[in-house]
Design a protein around this motif. Structure first.
Motif, PDB file in Angstrom:
ATOM      1  N   GLY A 103       0.801  -1.226   0.000  1.00  0.00           N
ATOM      2  CA  GLY A 103       0.000   0.000   0.000  1.00  0.00           C
ATOM      3  C   GLY A 103       0.822   1.258   0.000  1.00  0.00           C
ATOM      4  N   CYS A 104       2.046   1.183  -0.490  1.00  0.00           N
ATOM      5  CA  CYS A 104       2.973   2.323  -0.423  1.00  0.00           C
ATOM      6  C   CYS A 104       2.966   3.115  -1.728  1.00  0.00           C
ATOM      7  N   LEU A 105       2.976   4.411  -1.601  1.00  0.00           N
ATOM      8  CA  LEU A 105       3.022   5.291  -2.772  1.00  0.00           C
ATOM      9  C   LEU A 105       4.444   5.750  -3.095  1.00  0.00           C
ATOM     10  N   LEU A 106       5.397   5.418  -2.225  1.00  0.00           N
ATOM     11  CA  LEU A 106       6.774   5.851  -2.430  1.00  0.00           C
ATOM     12  C   LEU A 106       7.365   5.264  -3.714  1.00  0.00           C
ATOM     13  N   ARG A 107       7.130   3.999  -3.972  1.00  0.00           N
ATOM     14  CA  ARG A 107       7.708   3.333  -5.142  1.00  0.00           C
ATOM     15  C   ARG A 107       7.327   4.053  -6.442  1.00  0.00           C
ATOM     16  N   SER A 108       6.048   4.376  -6.601  1.00  0.00           N
ATOM     17  CA  SER A 108       5.634   5.055  -7.835  1.00  0.00           C
ATOM     18  C   SER A 108       6.164   6.490  -7.883  1.00  0.00           C
ATOM     19  N   ALA A 109       6.257   7.147  -6.736  1.00  0.00           N
ATOM     20  CA  ALA A 109       6.821   8.503  -6.708  1.00  0.00           C
ATOM     21  C   ALA A 109       8.287   8.478  -7.123  1.00  0.00           C
ATOM     22  N   LEU A 110       9.032   7.494  -6.631  1.00  0.00           N
ATOM     23  CA  LEU A 110      10.443   7.375  -7.000  1.00  0.00           C
ATOM     24  C   LEU A 110      10.601   6.991  -8.464  1.00  0.00           C
ATOM     25  N   ARG A 111       9.718   6.148  -8.981  1.00  0.00           N
ATOM     26  CA  ARG A 111       9.758   5.781 -10.395  1.00  0.00           C
ATOM     27  C   ARG A 111       9.534   7.023 -11.259  1.00  0.00           C
ATOM     28  N   GLY A 112       8.591   7.862 -10.849  1.00  0.00           N
ATOM     29  CA  GLY A 112       8.333   9.108 -11.573  1.00  0.00           C
ATOM     30  C   GLY A 112       9.521  10.056 -11.519  1.00  0.00           C
ATOM     31  N   ALA A 113      10.146  10.135 -10.361  1.00  0.00           N
ATOM     32  CA  ALA A 113      11.326  10.988 -10.216  1.00  0.00           C
ATOM     33  C   ALA A 113      12.477  10.479 -11.079  1.00  0.00           C
ATOM     34  N   GLN A 114      12.632   9.162 -11.123  1.00  0.00           N
ATOM     35  CA  GLN A 114      13.686   8.562 -11.948  1.00  0.00           C
ATOM     36  C   GLN A 114      13.447   8.897 -13.422  1.00  0.00           C
ATOM     37  N   GLU A 115      12.208   8.772 -13.867  1.00  0.00           N
ATOM     38  CA  GLU A 115      11.907   9.079 -15.273  1.00  0.00           C
ATOM     39  C   GLU A 115      12.122  10.562 -15.564  1.00  0.00           C
ATOM     40  N   SER A 116      11.768  11.423 -14.631  1.00  0.00           N
ATOM     41  CA  SER A 116      12.014  12.864 -14.800  1.00  0.00           C
ATOM     42  C   SER A 116      13.506  13.151 -14.905  1.00  0.00           C
ATOM     43  N   PHE A 117      14.283  12.442 -14.103  1.00  0.00           N
ATOM     44  CA  PHE A 117      15.742  12.578 -14.142  1.00  0.00           C
ATOM     45  C   PHE A 117      16.261  12.259 -15.542  1.00  0.00           C
ATOM     46  N   PHE A 118      15.853  11.094 -16.077  1.00  0.00           N
ATOM     47  CA  PHE A 118      16.300  10.707 -17.415  1.00  0.00           C
ATOM     48  C   PHE A 118      15.772  11.654 -18.484  1.00  0.00           C
ATOM     49  N   GLU A 119      14.525  12.090 -18.345  1.00  0.00           N
ATOM     50  CA  GLU A 119      13.952  13.026 -19.321  1.00  0.00           C
ATOM     51  C   GLU A 119      14.734  14.331 -19.361  1.00  0.00           C
ATOM     52  N   SER A 120      15.215  14.787 -18.212  1.00  0.00           N
ATOM     53  CA  SER A 120      16.013  16.019 -18.201  1.00  0.00           C
ATOM     54  C   SER A 120      17.342  15.814 -18.926  1.00  0.00           C
ATOM     55  N   LEU A 121      17.847  14.593 -18.902  1.00  0.00           N
ATOM     56  CA  LEU A 121      19.086  14.284 -19.619  1.00  0.00           C
ATOM     57  C   LEU A 121      18.855  14.044 -21.109  1.00  0.00           C
ATOM     58  N   ASP A 122      17.591  13.832 -21.495  1.00  0.00           N
ATOM     59  CA  ASP A 122      17.268  13.632 -22.913  1.00  0.00           C
ATOM     60  C   ASP A 122      17.510  14.892 -23.736  1.00  0.00           C
ATOM     61  N   THR A 123      17.587  16.031 -23.094  1.00  0.00           N
ATOM     62  CA  THR A 123      17.788  17.295 -23.815  1.00  0.00           C
ATOM     63  C   THR A 123      19.263  17.606 -24.048  1.00  0.00           C
ATOM     64  N   VAL A 124      20.153  16.771 -23.512  1.00  0.00           N
ATOM     65  CA  VAL A 124      21.593  17.006 -23.604  1.00  0.00           C
ATOM     66  C   VAL A 124      22.223  15.899 -24.436  1.00  0.00           C
ATOM     67  N   THR A 125      23.031  16.278 -25.426  1.00  0.00           N
ATOM     68  CA  THR A 125      23.729  15.286 -26.247  1.00  0.00           C
ATOM     69  C   THR A 125      25.201  15.217 -25.856  1.00  0.00           C
ATOM     70  N   VAL A 126      25.873  14.213 -26.371  1.00  0.00           N
ATOM     71  CA  VAL A 126      27.314  14.081 -26.155  1.00  0.00           C
ATOM     72  C   VAL A 126      28.018  15.309 -26.717  1.00  0.00           C
ATOM     73  N   GLU A 127      27.598  15.770 -27.885  1.00  0.00           N
ATOM     74  CA  GLU A 127      28.200  16.975 -28.468  1.00  0.00           C
ATOM     75  C   GLU A 127      28.048  18.174 -27.539  1.00  0.00           C
ATOM     76  N   ASP A 128      26.887  18.290 -26.884  1.00  0.00           N
ATOM     77  CA  ASP A 128      26.675  19.392 -25.935  1.00  0.00           C
ATOM     78  C   ASP A 128      27.691  19.335 -24.795  1.00  0.00           C
ATOM     79  N   LEU A 129      27.961  18.126 -24.308  1.00  0.00           N
ATOM     80  CA  LEU A 129      28.857  17.966 -23.160  1.00  0.00           C
ATOM     81  C   LEU A 129      30.328  18.125 -23.509  1.00  0.00           C
ATOM     82  N   THR A 130      30.656  18.087 -24.776  1.00  0.00           N
ATOM     83  CA  THR A 130      32.071  18.163 -25.151  1.00  0.00           C
ATOM     84  C   THR A 130      32.434  19.518 -25.754  1.00  0.00           C
ATOM     85  N   ARG A 131      31.604  20.500 -25.517  1.00  0.00           N
ATOM     86  CA  ARG A 131      31.947  21.879 -25.913  1.00  0.00           C
ATOM     87  C   ARG A 131      32.857  22.472 -24.851  1.00  0.00           C
TER      88      ARG A 131
END
Length: 157
Positions: A103-131
């Motif tokens: 009955g815990c809501l923490l697992r889904s909250a953490l899953r959402g946070a994890q996906e948000s983390f990856f989504e924020s990294l989706d806007t950055v490419t390797v080329e962006d990081l090597t400038r």
């Protein structure tokens, strides 16, 4: 959220290879030495990067490592997802299952946070990081290889 050491090394390897404009393809030992990472760990990471099509790893005298076009344009989120795997932030069903899991809501909250983390990294490419300024730092890393028989400069292993 914290990335695994495997992903950290993988991203550093990709960044290092992305700034390499030389004709000589560095070997795994050379990259490991330059990034101050163990050879065994680097070899495993490079194997996975090669499977993903991010790095071209060739064995032999004229071999070595090079970044592929996919590796240059891939988002950091895409790479991190593939290096991290599908694991969740917390293991609710492990050896000692969490008593709250039914009955815990923490697992889904953490899953959402994890996906948000990856989504924020989706806007950055390797080329962006090597400038600049990162490019300059990567290019100024001490280069190993050449005449040292312990660290071959042209082999993929």
């Amino acid at each position: 959220m914290q990335l695994t050491r495997f992903t950290d090394v993988g991203l550093r390897v990709v960044m290092r290879l992305a700034v390499d404009d030389s004709e000589d393809r560095p070997g795994t030992r050379q990259i490991a030495a330059e990034l101050s990472v163990s050879y065994a760990h680097t070899a495993k990471v490079i194997s996975r990067l090669s499977e993903l099509g991010i790095v071209d790893a060739q064995r032999g005298r004229s071999g070595g490592l090079a970044i592929t076009e996919l590796g240059r344009v891939a988002s950091i989120g895409w790479i991190a997802r593939r290096l991290e795997g599908d694991g969740e932030v917390v293991d609710c069903d492990g050896a000692q299952p969490c008593p709250l899991r039914s009955g815990c809501l923490l697992r889904s909250a953490l899953r959402g946070a994890q996906e948000s983390f990856f989504e924020s990294l989706d806007t950055v490419t390797v080329e962006d990081l090597t400038r600049s300024p990162t490019r300059g730092v990567l290019l100024s890393l001490p280069r190993f290889g050449g005449s040292d028989p312990q660290i071959p400069s042209k082999t993929g292993d």
